[in-house]
Design a protein around this motif. Structure first.
Motif, mmCIF file in Angstrom:
data_model
loop_
_atom_site.group_PDB
_atom_site.id
_atom_site.type_symbol
_atom_site.label_atom_id
_atom_site.label_comp_id
_atom_site.label_asym_id
_atom_site.label_seq_id
_atom_site.Cartn_x
_atom_site.Cartn_y
_atom_site.Cartn_z
ATOM 1 N N LEU A 36 0.832 -1.200 0.000
ATOM 2 C CA LEU A 36 0.000 0.000 0.000
ATOM 3 C C LEU A 36 0.871 1.257 0.000
ATOM 4 N N THR A 37 0.434 2.256 -0.738
ATOM 5 C CA THR A 37 1.092 3.556 -0.745
ATOM 6 C C THR A 37 0.155 4.573 -0.117
ATOM 7 N N PRO A 38 0.490 5.070 1.066
ATOM 8 C CA PRO A 38 -0.441 5.965 1.762
ATOM 9 C C PRO A 38 -0.338 7.411 1.290
ATOM 10 N N ARG A 39 -1.461 8.097 1.402
ATOM 11 C CA ARG A 39 -1.485 9.548 1.282
ATOM 12 C C ARG A 39 -1.738 10.088 2.688
ATOM 13 N N PRO A 40 -0.689 10.495 3.391
ATOM 14 C CA PRO A 40 -0.862 10.934 4.783
ATOM 15 C C PRO A 40 -1.695 12.210 4.863
ATOM 16 N N PHE A 41 -2.447 12.347 5.931
ATOM 17 C CA PHE A 41 -3.175 13.585 6.198
ATOM 18 C C PHE A 41 -3.219 13.815 7.702
ATOM 19 N N ARG A 42 -3.505 15.031 8.070
ATOM 20 C CA ARG A 42 -3.642 15.390 9.485
ATOM 21 C C ARG A 42 -4.776 16.396 9.611
ATOM 22 N N VAL A 43 -5.674 16.155 10.556
ATOM 23 C CA VAL A 43 -6.812 17.032 10.786
ATOM 24 C C VAL A 43 -6.837 17.412 12.263
ATOM 25 N N ARG A 44 -7.621 18.432 12.567
ATOM 26 C CA ARG A 44 -7.734 18.877 13.953
ATOM 27 C C ARG A 44 -9.200 18.811 14.370
ATOM 28 N N ILE A 51 -5.170 14.779 14.665
ATOM 29 C CA ILE A 51 -5.418 13.380 14.310
ATOM 30 C C ILE A 51 -4.718 13.073 12.986
ATOM 31 N N SER A 52 -3.941 11.992 12.976
ATOM 32 C CA SER A 52 -3.191 11.602 11.791
ATOM 33 C C SER A 52 -3.835 10.399 11.122
ATOM 34 N N GLY A 53 -3.760 10.370 9.788
ATOM 35 C CA GLY A 53 -4.351 9.256 9.056
ATOM 36 C C GLY A 53 -3.672 9.008 7.727
ATOM 37 N N TRP A 54 -4.118 7.939 7.094
ATOM 38 C CA TRP A 54 -3.665 7.559 5.759
ATOM 39 C C TRP A 54 -4.877 7.352 4.867
ATOM 40 N N SER A 55 -4.757 7.762 3.614
ATOM 41 C CA SER A 55 -5.735 7.399 2.590
ATOM 42 C C SER A 55 -5.048 6.486 1.590
ATOM 43 N N PHE A 56 -5.727 5.407 1.223
ATOM 44 C CA PHE A 56 -5.224 4.483 0.217
ATOM 45 C C PHE A 56 -6.192 4.513 -0.963
ATOM 46 N N VAL A 57 -5.739 5.033 -2.075
ATOM 47 C CA VAL A 57 -6.630 5.323 -3.203
ATOM 48 C C VAL A 57 -6.255 4.449 -4.403
ATOM 49 N N PRO A 58 -7.155 3.571 -4.859
ATOM 50 C CA PRO A 58 -6.874 2.762 -6.048
ATOM 51 C C PRO A 58 -7.057 3.581 -7.319
ATOM 52 N N ASP A 59 -6.793 2.982 -8.455
ATOM 53 C CA ASP A 59 -6.881 3.702 -9.732
ATOM 54 C C ASP A 59 -8.305 4.158 -10.040
ATOM 55 N N LEU A 90 -11.583 -0.131 -3.605
ATOM 56 C CA LEU A 90 -12.214 0.788 -2.666
ATOM 57 C C LEU A 90 -11.148 1.722 -2.092
ATOM 58 N N THR A 91 -11.471 3.002 -2.004
ATOM 59 C CA THR A 91 -10.611 3.922 -1.267
ATOM 60 C C THR A 91 -10.800 3.653 0.221
ATOM 61 N N VAL A 92 -9.712 3.485 0.930
ATOM 62 C CA VAL A 92 -9.770 3.189 2.363
ATOM 63 C C VAL A 92 -9.062 4.303 3.125
#
Length: 312
Positions: A36-44, A51-59, A90-92
């Protein structure tokens, strides 16, 4: 969850800490371990917790799943489920609840079980913004929670100002926490030297933990939320060897409060938080089939009138 040592004068303190302030579990896996290749994000959050997270987005994604981890675990602990769903296009979105993984811990280390709902709300807003201009995906955002993450998902879904077409609960105890703890501790004190004394101590500690964590308030919110999910499809996944909570009581909870479409899948040989390991491909296929029906509304539209049970 590690068991508390069952003897010694410090037993009440150890037991209280075990349930009220368990230490965060370390992250043992990384996205690259699962391709998996994550797209890191951070929200408040509204109470200013990062809060830190990852998005995994398929084609070519056809839906989005926000994945909530178990209590004091972390987003790295749901990477296997994320990989299975991402492999089905699915985008996770996985994230760390407050005090776990890469997310901040709030000041004072507050232990209210309702507090992490603010984390899920912040992540949900982030996901909405990410897909605001996508005519397909903005209406296909589902929630999936593992154990306590499922409690967060169902308590959030019906009380947020948005509609979720589907909620998936894996190993989620939809029971009063004090009842689950009583059953667990009853089993642990079997054969103890002073069972009556232990029972009295356990009872007092459970009351203190429930009051400290506001577990009753979370249960009541989950009940209110579920009653508002008549237009949301629910899937409860539980292993047929799961002894961590009363699965039948969870089914009764849904039968009493949920009026929409729903089903329970009892996974053969499944245990708590291991259902995806028994037969990973079937696990992913079952979830994908459920989501496709929920996203397209292709299932029967009438109100459910039979008790929650596994479809024949």
């Amino acid at each position: 969850m590690n068991r508390t040592r069952l003897t010694g004068p410090g037993y009440p303190v150890r037991l209280y800490r075990r349930f009220s302030t368990p230490p965060p579990a370390p992250g043992l896996e990384h996205p690259g371990d699962h391709g998996l290749t994550p797209r890191p994000f951070r929200v408040r959050t509204a109470d200013r917790v990062g809060i830190s997270g990852w998005s995994f987005v398929p084609d070519r994604p056809w839906g989005v799943v926000i994945l909530c981890h178990a209590r004091n675990a972390g987003k790295s602990r749901v990477l296997r489920q994320a990989a299975l769903l991402h492999g089905r296009q699915l985008t996770v979105v996985a994230f760390d609840f407050r005090g776990c993984g890469d997310s901040e811990a709030p000041r004072g280390r507050g232990r209210s079980l309702r507090a992490p709902l603010a984390d899920l709300e912040a992540v949900a807003r982030h996901v909405e913004r990410e897909h605001a201009h996508d005519a397909l995906l903005r209406h296909r955002i589902a929630l999936m929670g593992c154990s306590f993450g499922g409690n967060m998902a169902i308590a959030h879904a019906g009380t947020a100002d948005r509609h979720y077409p589907a909620v998936i609960l894996d190993s989620t105890p939809l029971v009063r926490w004090q009842d689950m703890l009583r059953t667990l501790l009853r089993e642990e004190r079997r054969g103890s030297r002073a069972p009556r004394l232990r029972a009295a101590v356990d009872h007092a500690v459970i009351r203190a933990v429930v009051a400290r964590t506001r577990a009753g308030a979370l249960y009541r919110q989950a009940r209110r939320s579920t009653r508002r999910l008549g237009g949301t499809d629910l899937l409860l996944i539980a292993g047929d060897r799961d002894t961590f909570f009363d699965v039948e009581e969870s089914c009764r909870f849904l039968d009493r409060h949920h009026t929409g479409r729903g089903e329970v899948w009892r996974v053969p040989r499944g245990r708590h938080l291991t259902n995806h390991l028994v037969d990973p491909e079937r696990y992913a296929d079952r979830i994908v089939s459920f989501l496709r029906t929920a996203f397209t509304g292709s299932g029967p539209s009438e109100r459910r009138t039979v008790p929650w049970q596994e479809p024949r």
